[in-house]
Design a protein around this motif. Structure first.
Motif, PDB file in Angstrom:
ATOM      1  N   SER A   1       0.313   5.666   0.580  1.00  0.00           N
ATOM      2  CA  SER A   1      -0.580   6.805   0.834  1.00  0.00           C
ATOM      3  C   SER A   1      -0.191   7.974  -0.076  1.00  0.00           C
ATOM      4  O   SER A   1       0.948   8.066  -0.531  1.00  0.00           O
ATOM      5  CB  SER A   1      -0.450   7.241   2.291  1.00  0.00           C
ATOM      6  OG  SER A   1       0.847   7.754   2.525  1.00  0.00           O
ATOM      7  N   SER A   2      -1.167   8.853  -0.329  1.00  0.00           N
ATOM      8  CA  SER A   2      -0.846  10.016  -1.160  1.00  0.00           C
ATOM      9  C   SER A   2       0.158  10.925  -0.443  1.00  0.00           C
ATOM     10  O   SER A   2       0.963  11.598  -1.076  1.00  0.00           O
ATOM     11  CB  SER A   2      -2.112  10.794  -1.539  1.00  0.00           C
ATOM     12  OG  SER A   2      -2.835  11.119  -0.385  1.00  0.00           O
ATOM     13  N   THR A   3       0.144  10.889   0.884  1.00  0.00           N
ATOM     14  CA  THR A   3       1.118  11.685   1.645  1.00  0.00           C
ATOM     15  C   THR A   3       2.549  11.225   1.340  1.00  0.00           C
ATOM     16  O   THR A   3       3.452  12.041   1.181  1.00  0.00           O
ATOM     17  CB  THR A   3       0.872  11.536   3.167  1.00  0.00           C
ATOM     18  OG1 THR A   3      -0.524  11.493   3.409  1.00  0.00           O
ATOM     19  CG2 THR A   3       1.508  12.651   3.934  1.00  0.00           C
TER      20      THR A   3
ATOM     21  N   HIS B   1       0.831  -1.205   0.000  1.00  0.00           N
ATOM     22  CA  HIS B   1       0.000   0.000   0.000  1.00  0.00           C
ATOM     23  C   HIS B   1       0.863   1.252   0.000  1.00  0.00           C
ATOM     24  O   HIS B   1       1.994   1.231   0.489  1.00  0.00           O
ATOM     25  CB  HIS B   1      -0.948   0.010   1.213  1.00  0.00           C
ATOM     26  CG  HIS B   1      -1.984  -1.054   1.139  1.00  0.00           C
ATOM     27  ND1 HIS B   1      -1.801  -2.298   1.690  1.00  0.00           N
ATOM     28  CD2 HIS B   1      -3.206  -1.080   0.541  1.00  0.00           C
ATOM     29  CE1 HIS B   1      -2.868  -3.051   1.455  1.00  0.00           C
ATOM     30  NE2 HIS B   1      -3.733  -2.336   0.758  1.00  0.00           N
TER      31      HIS B   1
ATOM     32  N   GLY C   1      -8.107   6.518  -2.352  1.00  0.00           N
ATOM     33  CA  GLY C   1      -7.339   5.812  -1.327  1.00  0.00           C
ATOM     34  C   GLY C   1      -8.191   5.539  -0.100  1.00  0.00           C
ATOM     35  O   GLY C   1      -9.146   6.252   0.166  1.00  0.00           O
TER      36      GLY C   1
ATOM     37  N   GLY D   1      -4.325   3.885   2.358  1.00  0.00           N
ATOM     38  CA  GLY D   1      -3.898   4.474   1.091  1.00  0.00           C
ATOM     39  C   GLY D   1      -4.324   3.636  -0.096  1.00  0.00           C
ATOM     40  O   GLY D   1      -5.346   2.939  -0.039  1.00  0.00           O
ATOM     41  N   TYR D   2      -3.546   3.669  -1.148  1.00  0.00           N
ATOM     42  CA  TYR D   2      -3.866   2.957  -2.388  1.00  0.00           C
ATOM     43  C   TYR D   2      -3.162   1.607  -2.405  1.00  0.00           C
ATOM     44  O   TYR D   2      -2.040   1.469  -1.909  1.00  0.00           O
ATOM     45  CB  TYR D   2      -3.414   3.763  -3.606  1.00  0.00           C
ATOM     46  CG  TYR D   2      -4.010   5.148  -3.676  1.00  0.00           C
ATOM     47  CD1 TYR D   2      -5.215   5.379  -4.331  1.00  0.00           C
ATOM     48  CD2 TYR D   2      -3.362   6.237  -3.088  1.00  0.00           C
ATOM     49  CE1 TYR D   2      -5.767   6.652  -4.387  1.00  0.00           C
ATOM     50  CE2 TYR D   2      -3.898   7.515  -3.143  1.00  0.00           C
ATOM     51  CZ  TYR D   2      -5.100   7.710  -3.791  1.00  0.00           C
ATOM     52  OH  TYR D   2      -5.649   8.962  -3.847  1.00  0.00           O
TER      53      TYR D   2
ATOM     54  N   SER E   1      -0.117  16.675  -1.721  1.00  0.00           N
ATOM     55  CA  SER E   1      -0.862  15.409  -1.611  1.00  0.00           C
ATOM     56  C   SER E   1      -2.326  15.558  -2.048  1.00  0.00           C
ATOM     57  O   SER E   1      -2.921  14.616  -2.560  1.00  0.00           O
ATOM     58  CB  SER E   1      -0.759  14.826  -0.200  1.00  0.00           C
ATOM     59  OG  SER E   1      -1.562  15.565   0.684  1.00  0.00           O
TER      60      SER E   1
END
Lengths: 212, 212
Positions: free
Chosen positions: A36-38, A34, A62, A67-68, A48
């Motif tokens: 995260s956009s962060t 996974h 996400g 997250g993704y 982000s």
């Protein structure tokens, strides 16, 4: 589910998506599950919320705290960027840059399949060292009928750029990828993309000179 | 008189100057003596006051009713763009794109002189078919001492991009021309230019799909 690649994506988004894909592919080879956009934001220096917005164009959202999913993200990005499908192209102008692009096998990983070259020089037309045949530019309509392509990669000398583009469009080609420094004019329904190698070089030289 | 190439030119100006040069070179071969900004404007679809402003950065001012002298304009543009001076460069990553750029002899007309390649694959390092030698990336500091270069052309795989750029900068290189889809991070005093072939392809594919 294919509506996402048939919708128009904003140009700045299309510029950022390949960065995300390159980064996510690296995570995938590392076996990460996974992202995260962060974390993408920190790695790539992109805001982000901008990343979340870009990915929402692909119908990707996400999950909080997780997250993704890396594999899904890589797949969706590849699909949205059009890198999974082979797009047929001609190279117009088999000089140094043209033949270099024709021998760049890496482009096929990004959905580009060069199926023929065109030139006006008889010696170039006779070249047998390239993976695909080189025809005379006058034969473009004939070649289009037998072995069509949508994308015209324009690598002729600047003074021949407009005529070559006109010939390609008259033969039914739908997009021009212009590598010449000439500003080619096309009708509005033709897709036009300029890759200005010379402008990038000029920028580097100018910034280097200023620093000295 | 060389102060013009040691002053920083705005990026949009540097993008337009190669268009003017390509057009003026065509006029030169046709034996034309003078060109007005109005005519350049019409040919290239750029506002004529913008052209006058861009050219004023080169200390060039057109004469009323006559315009610019074609030969002088071509010379000044070539000089301002840095195409007259040879700028030494290394190619990092001698794969398909890297070796294609190394065999593109046309780049020397635009001031780029590739003097060496670097890779990690022993088979690539042994290649004898390229015009310049290919070294192991670990030897970059040694090669810099004997045969230095300022510009690092980055054509390694995305996952190797940051490390390769770091090695180039540690060895004293001053500019990175990044052809990888990876967002390489560099210190502020390093000149950075991204040529995103993949983003251009994605843009073409997306616009083509939408049209279909």
């Amino acid at each position: 589910m294919s509506n996402e690649i048939h919708s128009i994506l904003p140009e700045p988004t299309l510029r950022r998506l390949p960065w995300y894909l390159a980064y996510v592919e690296i995570l995938k080879t590392r076996g990460e599950q996974h992202i995260s956009s962060t974390r993408i934001a920190r790695a790539l220096n992109v805001d982000s919320s901008q990343i979340a917005k870009d990915l929402s164009f692909l119908n990707l959202r996400g999950k909080t705290r997780i997250g993704y999913e890396v594999t899904t993200l890589a797949e969706k990005l590849t699909e949205a960027l059009g890198f999974r499908v082979a797009h047929r192209a001609y190279v117009l102008g088999v000089g140094s840059l043209g033949s270099a692009l024709m021998s760049d096998s890496g482009l096929s990983n990004y959905g580009l399949q060069i199926v023929a070259g065109f030139d006006t020089d008889p010696e170039v037309i006779g070249r047998g060292d390239l993976a695909v045949p080189v025809y005379h530019i006058d034969d473009i309509e004939e070649v289009m009928a037998a072995n069509p392509a949508d994308i015209c990669i324009l690598t002729v000398p600047a003074e021949a750029a407009q005529d070559a583009a006109d010939a390609a469009i008259a033969a039914g080609m739908k997009a021009i990828w212009n590598f010449t420094p000439y500003r080619v004019k096309v009708a509005e329904d033709v897709v036009m993309s300029n890759t200005s190698i010379y402008a990038h070089l000029a920028l580097i030289y100018n910034r280097l000179n200023v620093k000295e």
